[in-house]
Design an enzyme around this catalytic site. Structure first.
Site, PDB file in Angstrom:
ATOM      1  N   LEU A 297      84.232 -12.064  15.928  1.00  0.00           N
ATOM      2  CA  LEU A 297      83.213 -11.070  16.259  1.00  0.00           C
ATOM      3  C   LEU A 297      82.407 -11.629  17.424  1.00  0.00           C
ATOM      4  O   LEU A 297      81.541 -12.482  17.240  1.00  0.00           O
ATOM      5  CB  LEU A 297      82.315 -10.792  15.051  1.00  0.00           C
ATOM      6  CG  LEU A 297      83.030 -10.449  13.734  1.00  0.00           C
ATOM      7  CD1 LEU A 297      82.030  -9.919  12.709  1.00  0.00           C
ATOM      8  CD2 LEU A 297      84.143  -9.430  13.967  1.00  0.00           C
ATOM      9  N   ILE A 298      82.692 -11.151  18.608  1.00  0.00           N
ATOM     10  CA  ILE A 298      82.126 -11.750  19.814  1.00  0.00           C
ATOM     11  C   ILE A 298      81.018 -10.876  20.391  1.00  0.00           C
ATOM     12  O   ILE A 298      81.185  -9.664  20.551  1.00  0.00           O
ATOM     13  CB  ILE A 298      83.228 -12.015  20.866  1.00  0.00           C
ATOM     14  CG1 ILE A 298      82.666 -12.833  22.027  1.00  0.00           C
ATOM     15  CG2 ILE A 298      83.892 -10.729  21.331  1.00  0.00           C
ATOM     16  CD1 ILE A 298      83.720 -13.490  22.885  1.00  0.00           C
TER      17      ILE A 298
ATOM     18  N   CYS B 172      83.805 -13.973  45.015  1.00  0.00           N
ATOM     19  CA  CYS B 172      84.271 -15.046  44.139  1.00  0.00           C
ATOM     20  C   CYS B 172      85.713 -15.344  44.520  1.00  0.00           C
ATOM     21  O   CYS B 172      86.312 -14.622  45.320  1.00  0.00           O
ATOM     22  CB  CYS B 172      84.144 -14.678  42.660  1.00  0.00           C
ATOM     23  SG  CYS B 172      85.236 -13.352  42.132  1.00  0.00           S
TER      24      CYS B 172
END
EC number: 2.8.1.4
Length: 483
Positions: A183-184, A456
């Site tokens: 469960l992030i 990036c």
């Protein structure tokens, strides 16, 4: 270019059949990860090590970087392999390779030997060390804590000179344990707990309960993709997003204030259990630590567990916050977590630390469980490898440019380490440095009359951050891509 990979010690004490299975899985994982670097890399397993060979020396740094992040590897050696004729020839080749390292230094020689020989390992160490001592007057033998340690291995008729040793992350190879569902939330705890289960050999799938809109989901996807790409990309995994805003709205409307936190967590584990069952996953992983917040007392954790029959793993249960943050810093998730909002804590003003089961169940009788059924049914599942592709599709409204206008400023959003190691030098445009994890708090302080081109290395982070800034109402943002 040759690397000898040493196994995590706990693998070596397994029974023969289990050890062989673990080594086979680790070998497969290494092949999967290194396959992205080209098909000229060979991976061969042995009883007590795994050998990686490539003829392309230019890939050495990339191979080293990948091997340091594969669970199951204790350490690995970058070596050169030679044939030899006798003990003196071993000294000559070793001295030619390492003699210059011991000038004005203390040193010792460490040798390991496998096979039948006319000499022992100690004799090799004494002979080679004595030769070094005779040929370099400024060098001095010191067997404990020397400045330089010369490592060599002798395997049958082969001399293996160890050029460098690199530490791995240890643990068990991914796939040796059963799958879990993490469960992030994108914070410190869930990222670290996910990493710890990967390191212990489980393939970690991700379940995200969205409480903060698309911007929150973008941020969490960044964290999940980073963890997978860095430590778990030997395997395919799911990323499941559940829109939990209707559930939160129902809780806010019908549940007593003091019980909201526990009820919300019970709803989450119920939903997660159904997702886990759908994909044949054996356990749920959370980042809860005992006593860290009101819902994480023993009484409340027990009530949360009672909401499901699925096993709930809490690898951080005894860790303090400082230790968790230190691990997050080591694995690279600290920068993400630092600016990730925490939504669970805002719905209850006076949370109970010792919930009563009867009261919780009475409150839940007011809850319309068809809402929970609906959000689980409509949960979005995606292959985590597609996050980068989805990001490209999501930010089609964010322009990508490779040329500059008069009012443009290139914003290098890489980490300070990346900026220092590979400075961005462009002609005809102003370049500013602002790490991605500071964008949410500092982008608004920039001159809004300028247009900012986010940069990036690979373009994924800049696209995600561009979408995030658009969600916040900033329209003076584009993505810069080198020609």
């Amino acid at each position: 270019m040759k690397f000898i990979i040493k196994l995590f010690p706990e693998i070596t004490i397994k029974s023969q059949s289990v050890r062989i299975r673990f080594i086979k899985i680790l070998t497969s994982n290494i092949r999967n990860v290194l396959s992205t670097l080209g098909d000229d890399i060979t991976v061969v397993r042995h009883w007590d090590n795994i050998v990686v060979v490539s003829k392309d020396e230019s890939k050495s740094e990339a191979v080293c970087d990948a091997l340091t992040r594969i669970p199951g590897i204790h350490h690995f050696l970058q070596v050169e392999e030679h044939s030899y004729t006798d003990l003196h020839n071993i000294f000559e080749q070793t001295f030619a390779a390492f003699g210059h390292l011991v000038e004005n230094k203390t040193f010792c020689v460490r040798a390991k030997r496998r096979g039948k020989h006319s000499f022992t390992s100690n004799e090799v160490e004494r002979y080679v060390g004595g030769g070094f001592n005779q040929h370099v007057e400024s060098a001095k033998v010191k067997l404990t804590r020397p400045d330089v340690t010369i490592n060599l291995e002798i395997e049958d008729d082969k001399l293996i000179l160890v050029n460098a040793r690199y530490e791995g992350i240890g643990g068990f190879p991914i796939g040796t344990q059963e799958d879990v569902l993490s469960l992030i939330s994108g914070g410190y705890d869930s990222g670290v707990s996910s990493y710890m289960l990967m390191r212990r050999g489980s393939r970690v799938h991700y379940c995200f309960f969205n409480l903060g809109g698309s911007a929150h989901e973008i941020g969490v996807k960044q964290v999940a993709h980073y963890l997978w790409n860095r430590f778990g990309r030997s395997h395919k995994v799911h990323f499941v997003a559940v829109d939990f805003e209707p559930v939160v709205a129902e809780i806010l409307e019908k549940i007593d204030d003091g019980q909201m936190g526990v009820v919300l967590k019970r709803m989450m584990v119920r939903a997660a259990s159904r997702v886990a069952e759908r994909y044949g996953v054996q356990a749920i992983v959370t980042g809860e630590a005992l006593g860290q917040v009101s819902s994480q007392t023993l009484t409340n954790l027990r009530l949360i567990d009672n909401a499901t029959d699925t096993l709930i793993l809490r690898p951080l249960i005894t860790h303090d916050k400082e230790n968790i943050i230190n691990i997050a810093r080591q694995i690279g998730t600290e920068d993400f977590a630092r600016t990730m909002p925490e939504f669970c804590g805002v719905i209850s003003k006076n949370p109970t630390v010792k919930a009563v089961k009867a009261k919780i169940e009475a409150e839940e009788e007011k809850f319309d469980f068809s809402i929970l059924d609906s959000v689980v049914e409509n949960a979005k599942n995606m292959d985590i490898r597609r996050i980068a592709e989805e990001t490209v599709q999501q930010v089609t409204e964010v322009e990508m440019v490779s040329e500059f206008a008069t009012n443009d400023v290139v914003l290098d959003i890489r980490s300070p380490e990346e900026q220092e190691n590979s400075p961005l030098k462009l002609e005809g445009v102003d370049v500013k440095e602002l790490p991605f994890y500071k964008l949410s708090t500092q982008f608004g302080d920039l001159d809004n009359s300028k247009t900012y081109l986010l940069y990036c290395e690979r373009g994924m982070m800049s696209r995600l951050q561009a979408l995030y800034l658009r969600e916040q109402g900033f329209n003076n943002v584009k993505v810069y891509r080198k020609k």
